[in-house]
Design a protein around this motif. Structure first.
Motif, PDB file in Angstrom:
ATOM      1  N   GLU A  85       3.674   5.500  -5.542  1.00 35.03           N
ATOM      2  CA  GLU A  85       3.537   5.541  -7.004  1.00 35.03           C
ATOM      3  C   GLU A  85       2.425   6.508  -7.427  1.00 35.03           C
ATOM      4  O   GLU A  85       2.563   7.268  -8.391  1.00 35.03           O
ATOM      5  CB  GLU A  85       3.248   4.141  -7.543  1.00 35.03           C
ATOM      6  CG  GLU A  85       4.456   3.227  -7.506  1.00 35.03           C
ATOM      7  CD  GLU A  85       4.160   1.858  -8.142  1.00 35.03           C
ATOM      8  OE1 GLU A  85       2.948   1.606  -8.410  1.00 35.03           O
ATOM      9  OE2 GLU A  85       5.102   1.093  -8.379  1.00 35.03           O
ATOM     10  N   VAL A  86       1.284   6.435  -6.665  1.00 35.29           N
ATOM     11  CA  VAL A  86       0.172   7.349  -6.971  1.00 35.29           C
ATOM     12  C   VAL A  86       0.608   8.796  -6.795  1.00 35.29           C
ATOM     13  O   VAL A  86       0.325   9.665  -7.621  1.00 35.29           O
ATOM     14  CB  VAL A  86      -1.045   7.034  -6.098  1.00 35.29           C
ATOM     15  CG1 VAL A  86      -2.097   8.135  -6.227  1.00 35.29           C
ATOM     16  CG2 VAL A  86      -1.635   5.685  -6.477  1.00 35.29           C
ATOM     17  N   LYS A  87       1.317   9.074  -5.685  1.00 32.24           N
ATOM     18  CA  LYS A  87       1.808  10.426  -5.459  1.00 32.24           C
ATOM     19  C   LYS A  87       2.731  10.867  -6.593  1.00 32.24           C
ATOM     20  O   LYS A  87       2.653  11.995  -7.080  1.00 32.24           O
ATOM     21  CB  LYS A  87       2.536  10.510  -4.121  1.00 32.24           C
ATOM     22  CG  LYS A  87       1.620  10.468  -2.911  1.00 32.24           C
ATOM     23  CD  LYS A  87       2.431  10.616  -1.627  1.00 32.24           C
ATOM     24  CE  LYS A  87       1.521  10.625  -0.387  1.00 32.24           C
ATOM     25  NZ  LYS A  87       2.305  10.764   0.861  1.00 32.24           N
ATOM     26  N   SER A  88       3.613   9.926  -6.970  1.00 36.18           N
ATOM     27  CA  SER A  88       4.531  10.241  -8.072  1.00 36.18           C
ATOM     28  C   SER A  88       3.762  10.515  -9.361  1.00 36.18           C
ATOM     29  O   SER A  88       4.064  11.457 -10.101  1.00 36.18           O
ATOM     30  CB  SER A  88       5.507   9.077  -8.271  1.00 36.18           C
ATOM     31  OG  SER A  88       6.361   9.328  -9.374  1.00 36.18           O
ATOM     32  N   GLN A 115       3.539  13.899 -11.468  1.00 38.09           N
ATOM     33  CA  GLN A 115       3.824  13.900 -12.906  1.00 38.09           C
ATOM     34  C   GLN A 115       2.655  14.477 -13.695  1.00 38.09           C
ATOM     35  O   GLN A 115       2.842  15.244 -14.647  1.00 38.09           O
ATOM     36  CB  GLN A 115       4.126  12.472 -13.378  1.00 38.09           C
ATOM     37  CG  GLN A 115       4.515  12.373 -14.847  1.00 38.09           C
ATOM     38  CD  GLN A 115       5.805  13.115 -15.142  1.00 38.09           C
ATOM     39  OE1 GLN A 115       6.755  13.044 -14.342  1.00 38.09           O
ATOM     40  NE2 GLN A 115       5.845  13.855 -16.242  1.00 38.09           N
ATOM     41  N   VAL A 116       1.429  14.042 -13.259  1.00 41.10           N
ATOM     42  CA  VAL A 116       0.244  14.569 -13.939  1.00 41.10           C
ATOM     43  C   VAL A 116       0.155  16.074 -13.772  1.00 41.10           C
ATOM     44  O   VAL A 116      -0.152  16.806 -14.720  1.00 41.10           O
ATOM     45  CB  VAL A 116      -1.029  13.877 -13.394  1.00 41.10           C
ATOM     46  CG1 VAL A 116      -2.277  14.623 -13.867  1.00 41.10           C
ATOM     47  CG2 VAL A 116      -1.079  12.420 -13.843  1.00 41.10           C
ATOM     48  N   ARG A 117       0.407  16.529 -12.532  1.00 40.94           N
ATOM     49  CA  ARG A 117       0.388  17.974 -12.306  1.00 40.94           C
ATOM     50  C   ARG A 117       1.438  18.685 -13.166  1.00 40.94           C
ATOM     51  O   ARG A 117       1.191  19.751 -13.720  1.00 40.94           O
ATOM     52  CB  ARG A 117       0.636  18.266 -10.823  1.00 40.94           C
ATOM     53  CG  ARG A 117      -0.558  17.955  -9.936  1.00 40.94           C
ATOM     54  CD  ARG A 117      -0.237  18.218  -8.469  1.00 40.94           C
ATOM     55  NE  ARG A 117      -1.404  17.976  -7.631  1.00 40.94           N
ATOM     56  CZ  ARG A 117      -1.357  18.043  -6.292  1.00 40.94           C
ATOM     57  NH1 ARG A 117      -0.202  18.324  -5.676  1.00 40.94           N
ATOM     58  NH2 ARG A 117      -2.458  17.814  -5.591  1.00 40.94           N
ATOM     59  N   LEU A 140       0.837  -1.198   0.000  1.00 38.70           N
ATOM     60  CA  LEU A 140       0.000   0.000   0.000  1.00 38.70           C
ATOM     61  C   LEU A 140       0.873   1.250   0.000  1.00 38.70           C
ATOM     62  O   LEU A 140       0.590   2.235  -0.720  1.00 38.70           O
ATOM     63  CB  LEU A 140      -0.919  -0.025   1.212  1.00 38.70           C
ATOM     64  CG  LEU A 140      -1.937   1.122   1.310  1.00 38.70           C
ATOM     65  CD1 LEU A 140      -2.844   1.137   0.079  1.00 38.70           C
ATOM     66  CD2 LEU A 140      -2.780   0.970   2.569  1.00 38.70           C
ATOM     67  N   THR A 141       1.951   1.201   0.814  1.00 42.97           N
ATOM     68  CA  THR A 141       2.882   2.352   0.850  1.00 42.97           C
ATOM     69  C   THR A 141       3.503   2.578  -0.523  1.00 42.97           C
ATOM     70  O   THR A 141       3.616   3.721  -0.991  1.00 42.97           O
ATOM     71  CB  THR A 141       3.963   2.109   1.907  1.00 42.97           C
ATOM     72  OG1 THR A 141       3.361   1.923   3.200  1.00 42.97           O
ATOM     73  CG2 THR A 141       4.934   3.273   1.960  1.00 42.97           C
ATOM     74  N   HIS A 142       3.904   1.472  -1.125  1.00 40.89           N
ATOM     75  CA  HIS A 142       4.509   1.568  -2.459  1.00 40.89           C
ATOM     76  C   HIS A 142       3.506   2.123  -3.492  1.00 40.89           C
ATOM     77  O   HIS A 142       3.843   2.971  -4.327  1.00 40.89           O
ATOM     78  CB  HIS A 142       5.005   0.190  -2.891  1.00 40.89           C
ATOM     79  CG  HIS A 142       5.636   0.175  -4.255  1.00 40.89           C
ATOM     80  ND1 HIS A 142       6.857   0.789  -4.524  1.00 40.89           N
ATOM     81  CD2 HIS A 142       5.196  -0.371  -5.427  1.00 40.89           C
ATOM     82  CE1 HIS A 142       7.136   0.625  -5.786  1.00 40.89           C
ATOM     83  NE2 HIS A 142       6.143  -0.090  -6.374  1.00 40.89           N
TER      84      HIS A 142
END
Length: 265
Positions: A41-44, A48-50, A35-37
């Motif tokens: 990844e989602v944060k990354s 990236q999307v931002r 989940l942390t990973h």
């Protein structure tokens, strides 16, 4: 009293529970790690999307700016093209007008040259069954004072009456006589003596193209008014295809241009 067998069973149960707890804890740690990973990844991906969104917005703004500049550029180019087109059309029109003017001018010069051997005589009394050749000879001799042998030596190509287009009300105005000379010098002799019949209401003038005759008639009317109202002497000169009305106070005065008409319009 608890037996050893019961204690062994309880210990066995506790150890089984502990093993399951350890396995659950291990699985929970694994889930947490996953989940942390995943969150990382989602944060990354969000970052990236931002970043991509910011880049896209920048590119969109640049595209809008480029589009506005392009529209302004197209508008400027269209304005220049319209200006150039107008200038081209005006230049083309002027060129065509100049060519048309030159053609009219050349045509008028040619027609005037064709008539240069002709004279028009106005005001000679007209009779039925007259001999036009005899009328012309008598006019040259009796009215202009040219010696008979000289008048008879002028070879004439043609002579005839021209029907009047504006008869005087109540009476028939004598038709003008057109005379065509074979030699220009003979015509000049007649023109040099034309002043002798000025008081007899007889006029001798050069034969001119119709448009030049109309201009001369307009100037003649103006000259008549000037002579009556201002008591000045007048004359009409033909210079190429331009007619000039000149006036002076008396024979000691110089001729001054009063009105000019260019017969090519």
């Amino acid at each position: 009293m608890t037996t050893l067998e019961a204690i062994a069973d309880l210990k066995s149960v506790v150890m089984g529970i502990d093993s399951k707890v350890t396995l659950f804890t291990s699985r929970l740690d694994s889930v947490e790690q996953n989940l942390t990973h995943l969150i990382t990844e989602v944060k990354s991906d969000v970052v990236q999307v931002r970043s991509d969104l910011s880049t896209t917005q920048t590119e969109v703004e640049k595209l809008r700016t480029d589009h506005n500049e392009l529209e302004r550029g197209i508008g400027h180019i269209e304005s220049q093209l319209n200006t150039l087109e107008m200038e081209k059309m005006e230049c083309l029109k002027k060129n065509l007008d100049d060519k048309l003017f030159a053609l009219k001018e050349n045509q008028l010069f040619l027609e005037k040259h064709e008539r240069k051997y002709n004279i028009l005589i106005y005001g000679i009394r007209q009779k039925q069954d007259e001999n036009i050749w005899q009328v012309v000879d008598n006019f040259f001799v009796k009215d202009l004072g040219i010696e008979k042998f000289k008048a008879e030596s002028f070879p004439l190509a043609n002579a005839h009456r021209i029907p009047s287009r504006a008869p005087v009300v109540g009476q028939k105005r004598p038709d003008a006589i057109i005379v065509r000379f074979m030699h220009y010098e003979d015509k000049q002799v007649i023109m040099q003596n034309a002043y002798k019949v000025a008081n007899k209401k007889i006029r001798i003038v050069d034969d001119l193209p119709v448009i030049m005759k109309e201009a001369r008639n307009d100037l003649a009317k103006a000259a008549f008014k000037i002579r009556n109202d201002e008591k000045l002497q007048t004359r009409i000169k033909v210079r190429g295809i331009v007619l000039v009305l000149e006036t002076r106070l008396n024979s000691k005065d110089v001729w001054n241009t009063r009105k000019t008409i260019n017969c090519v319009r």
